[in-house]
Design an enzyme around this catalytic site. Sequence first.
Site, PDB file in Angstrom:
ATOM      1  N   ARG A 151       3.002  -0.673  10.348  1.00 55.71           N
ATOM      2  CA  ARG A 151       3.945   0.430  10.106  1.00 55.71           C
ATOM      3  C   ARG A 151       3.541   1.693  10.864  1.00 55.71           C
ATOM      4  O   ARG A 151       2.376   2.019  10.974  1.00 55.71           O
ATOM      5  CB  ARG A 151       3.998   0.749   8.601  1.00 55.71           C
ATOM      6  N   ARG A 191       6.903   4.269 -11.438  1.00 56.23           N
ATOM      7  CA  ARG A 191       5.968   3.181 -11.165  1.00 56.23           C
ATOM      8  C   ARG A 191       5.166   2.780 -12.383  1.00 56.23           C
ATOM      9  O   ARG A 191       4.299   1.908 -12.282  1.00 56.23           O
ATOM     10  CB  ARG A 191       4.973   3.646 -10.109  1.00 56.23           C
ATOM     11  N   ARG A 210      -0.069   5.882   8.573  1.00 57.42           N
ATOM     12  CA  ARG A 210      -0.455   6.458   7.284  1.00 57.42           C
ATOM     13  C   ARG A 210      -1.914   6.147   6.973  1.00 57.42           C
ATOM     14  O   ARG A 210      -2.381   5.061   7.245  1.00 57.42           O
ATOM     15  CB  ARG A 210       0.433   5.872   6.181  1.00 57.42           C
ATOM     16  N   ARG A 263      -3.283  -1.399  -3.702  1.00 58.26           N
ATOM     17  CA  ARG A 263      -1.890  -0.995  -3.964  1.00 58.26           C
ATOM     18  C   ARG A 263      -1.101  -2.155  -4.556  1.00 58.26           C
ATOM     19  O   ARG A 263      -0.275  -1.963  -5.450  1.00 58.26           O
ATOM     20  CB  ARG A 263      -1.248  -0.475  -2.667  1.00 58.26           C
ATOM     21  N   LYS A 301      11.536  -0.060   0.883  1.00 58.23           N
ATOM     22  CA  LYS A 301      12.270   0.979   0.137  1.00 58.23           C
ATOM     23  C   LYS A 301      12.618   2.162   1.036  1.00 58.23           C
ATOM     24  O   LYS A 301      13.766   2.601   1.096  1.00 58.23           O
ATOM     25  CB  LYS A 301      11.429   1.460  -1.070  1.00 58.23           C
TER      26      LYS A 301
HETATM   27  P1  AP5 Z   1       8.788   0.710   4.193  1.00 62.45           P
HETATM   28  O1  AP5 Z   1      10.259   0.846   4.132  1.00 62.45           O
HETATM   29  O2  AP5 Z   1       7.978   1.819   4.703  1.00 62.45           O
HETATM   30  O3  AP5 Z   1       8.227   0.209   2.776  1.00 62.45           O
HETATM   31  P2  AP5 Z   1       8.182   0.925   1.353  1.00 62.45           P
HETATM   32  O4  AP5 Z   1       8.776  -0.017   0.384  1.00 62.45           O
HETATM   33  O5  AP5 Z   1       8.731   2.295   1.441  1.00 62.45           O
HETATM   34  O6  AP5 Z   1       6.638   0.871   1.136  1.00 62.45           O
HETATM   35  P3  AP5 Z   1       5.536   1.995   0.897  1.00 62.45           P
HETATM   36  O7  AP5 Z   1       4.238   1.464   1.451  1.00 62.45           O
HETATM   37  O8  AP5 Z   1       6.006   3.329   1.374  1.00 62.45           O
HETATM   38  O9  AP5 Z   1       5.449   1.966  -0.580  1.00 62.45           O
HETATM   39  P4  AP5 Z   1       4.310   2.448  -1.429  1.00 62.45           P
HETATM   40  O10 AP5 Z   1       4.968   2.262  -2.702  1.00 62.45           O
HETATM   41  O11 AP5 Z   1       3.016   1.799  -1.277  1.00 62.45           O
HETATM   42  O12 AP5 Z   1       4.008   3.911  -0.847  1.00 62.45           O
HETATM   43  P5  AP5 Z   1       4.461   5.325  -1.349  1.00 62.45           P
HETATM   44  O13 AP5 Z   1       4.594   6.208  -0.193  1.00 62.45           O
HETATM   45  O14 AP5 Z   1       5.609   5.187  -2.268  1.00 62.45           O
HETATM   46  O15 AP5 Z   1       8.485  -0.637   5.043  1.00 62.45           O
HETATM   47  C1  AP5 Z   1       7.153  -1.076   5.262  1.00 62.45           C
HETATM   48  C2  AP5 Z   1       7.018  -1.619   6.691  1.00 62.45           C
HETATM   49  O16 AP5 Z   1       7.791  -2.821   6.819  1.00 62.45           O
HETATM   50  C3  AP5 Z   1       7.558  -0.669   7.770  1.00 62.45           C
HETATM   51  O17 AP5 Z   1       6.750  -0.798   8.904  1.00 62.45           O
HETATM   52  C4  AP5 Z   1       8.978  -1.187   8.036  1.00 62.45           C
HETATM   53  O18 AP5 Z   1       9.411  -0.879   9.343  1.00 62.45           O
HETATM   54  C5  AP5 Z   1       8.811  -2.684   7.810  1.00 62.45           C
HETATM   55  N1  AP5 Z   1      10.015  -3.311   7.257  1.00 62.45           N
HETATM   56  C6  AP5 Z   1      10.884  -2.785   6.348  1.00 62.45           C
HETATM   57  N2  AP5 Z   1      11.860  -3.676   6.045  1.00 62.45           N
HETATM   58  C7  AP5 Z   1      11.587  -4.801   6.770  1.00 62.45           C
HETATM   59  C8  AP5 Z   1      12.227  -6.083   6.881  1.00 62.45           C
HETATM   60  N3  AP5 Z   1      13.356  -6.366   6.192  1.00 62.45           N
HETATM   61  N4  AP5 Z   1      11.668  -7.011   7.692  1.00 62.45           N
HETATM   62  C9  AP5 Z   1      10.520  -6.722   8.411  1.00 62.45           C
HETATM   63  N5  AP5 Z   1       9.874  -5.520   8.340  1.00 62.45           N
HETATM   64  C10 AP5 Z   1      10.390  -4.573   7.532  1.00 62.45           C
HETATM   65  O19 AP5 Z   1       3.210   5.755  -2.215  1.00 62.45           O
HETATM   66  C11 AP5 Z   1       1.962   6.025  -1.609  1.00 62.45           C
HETATM   67  C12 AP5 Z   1       0.941   6.376  -2.657  1.00 62.45           C
HETATM   68  O20 AP5 Z   1       1.356   7.574  -3.347  1.00 62.45           O
HETATM   69  C13 AP5 Z   1       0.746   5.353  -3.775  1.00 62.45           C
HETATM   70  O21 AP5 Z   1      -0.188   4.366  -3.417  1.00 62.45           O
HETATM   71  C14 AP5 Z   1       0.270   6.242  -4.920  1.00 62.45           C
HETATM   72  O22 AP5 Z   1      -1.080   6.567  -4.774  1.00 62.45           O
HETATM   73  C15 AP5 Z   1       1.079   7.501  -4.732  1.00 62.45           C
HETATM   74  N6  AP5 Z   1       2.353   7.488  -5.489  1.00 62.45           N
HETATM   75  C16 AP5 Z   1       3.599   7.553  -4.961  1.00 62.45           C
HETATM   76  N7  AP5 Z   1       4.534   7.502  -5.931  1.00 62.45           N
HETATM   77  C17 AP5 Z   1       3.849   7.408  -7.098  1.00 62.45           C
HETATM   78  C18 AP5 Z   1       4.262   7.292  -8.454  1.00 62.45           C
HETATM   79  N8  AP5 Z   1       5.556   7.278  -8.800  1.00 62.45           N
HETATM   80  N9  AP5 Z   1       3.289   7.196  -9.395  1.00 62.45           N
HETATM   81  C19 AP5 Z   1       1.985   7.207  -9.071  1.00 62.45           C
HETATM   82  N10 AP5 Z   1       1.532   7.305  -7.809  1.00 62.45           N
HETATM   83  C20 AP5 Z   1       2.459   7.400  -6.824  1.00 62.45           C
HETATM   84 MG    MG Z   2       7.852   4.228   1.341  1.00 60.12          MG
END
Ligand code: AP5
Ligand code: MG
Length: 213
Positions: free
Chosen positions: A127, A88, A160, A171, A13
């Site tokens: 990552r 989410r 991270r 997660r 994402k």
């Molecule tokens: P990346 O693009 O970073 O993935 P992402 O989908 O953004 O994944 P996240 O881990 O950021 O999502 P998340 O939902 O767990 O974390 P968030 O910060 O939202 O890509 C991942 C890796 O793969 C990278 O290394 C990239 O280079 C690689 N990659 C990408 N595309 C690729 C491809 N096509 N092929 C190969 N490699 C690829 O949330 C963190 C925490 O915050 C949560 O756990 C929760 O505690 C809290 N939180 C955040 N939002 C909420 C909410 N709305 N409600 C409740 N808690 C929340």
């Molecule tokens: Mg992200």
Amino acid sequence: MNLMLFGAPGAGKGTQAKFLIEKYNIPQISTGDILRAAIADKTDMGMEAKKFMDEGKLVPDSTIIGIIKDRLAESDCKEGFILDGFPRTLPQAESLNELMSNMEISLDKVISLNVPDEFIVGRITGRRICSKCGASFHVEFNPSKEENVCDYCSGELITRKDDNAETVKSRLEAYHSQTAPLIDFYTKMNVFTELDGTKDVSEVTKDMINSLS
Ligand code: AP5
Ligand code: MG
Ligand code: ZN
């Protein structure tokens, strides 16, 4: 254009949001990035959220909805925005609908990046994110041009705190039990589109742009 990127942790994402920002000139709203900034600033909200994030659990809905309400009211969202990692849970999705309807705007598309669980651990443990702008890289699949330096803003790349094999498990659990039910919710709203998120980063970008044109 009001968009949402949907998918499991590590689905891509944040990576794909960067391309949409450049193409459509609208901001990315990542609740994860906003929470990490609050932790870095040591605010009360950040310190409270950190407990949940370190365990790979979702932060309570009331906190998240408050964040989004303030963020959508900012002037840079007037021409549209890209939601990343929000909503989410069903209560978050319902609150978003209410908020958007009060603002007299609607969601144009929810793009789901489909990536099976078995790909996720490798993506997350390799990552590296930018400490300044939050951009995502991967040591193997999506390396930065210069080691440990962000391509977008020259910030330093870091790992991270929640990017470890242990936290990924919780997660993914949270995703399947609390977030996946939104697929049904947005399918019923006729805005849900699915893409194969296992393709190369550039291929996914192409598919995404096609699905929007
Ligand atoms: P990346 O693009 O970073 O993935 P992402 O989908 O953004 O994944 P996240 O881990 O950021 O999502 P998340 O939902 O767990 O974390 P968030 O910060 O939202 O890509 C991942 C890796 O793969 C990278 O290394 C990239 O280079 C690689 N990659 C990408 N595309 C690729 C491809 N096509 N092929 C190969 N490699 C690829 O949330 C963190 C925490 O915050 C949560 O756990 C929760 O505690 C809290 N939180 C955040 N939002 C909420 C909410 N709305 N409600 C409740 N808690 C929340
Ligand atoms: Mg992200
Ligand atoms: Zn950066």
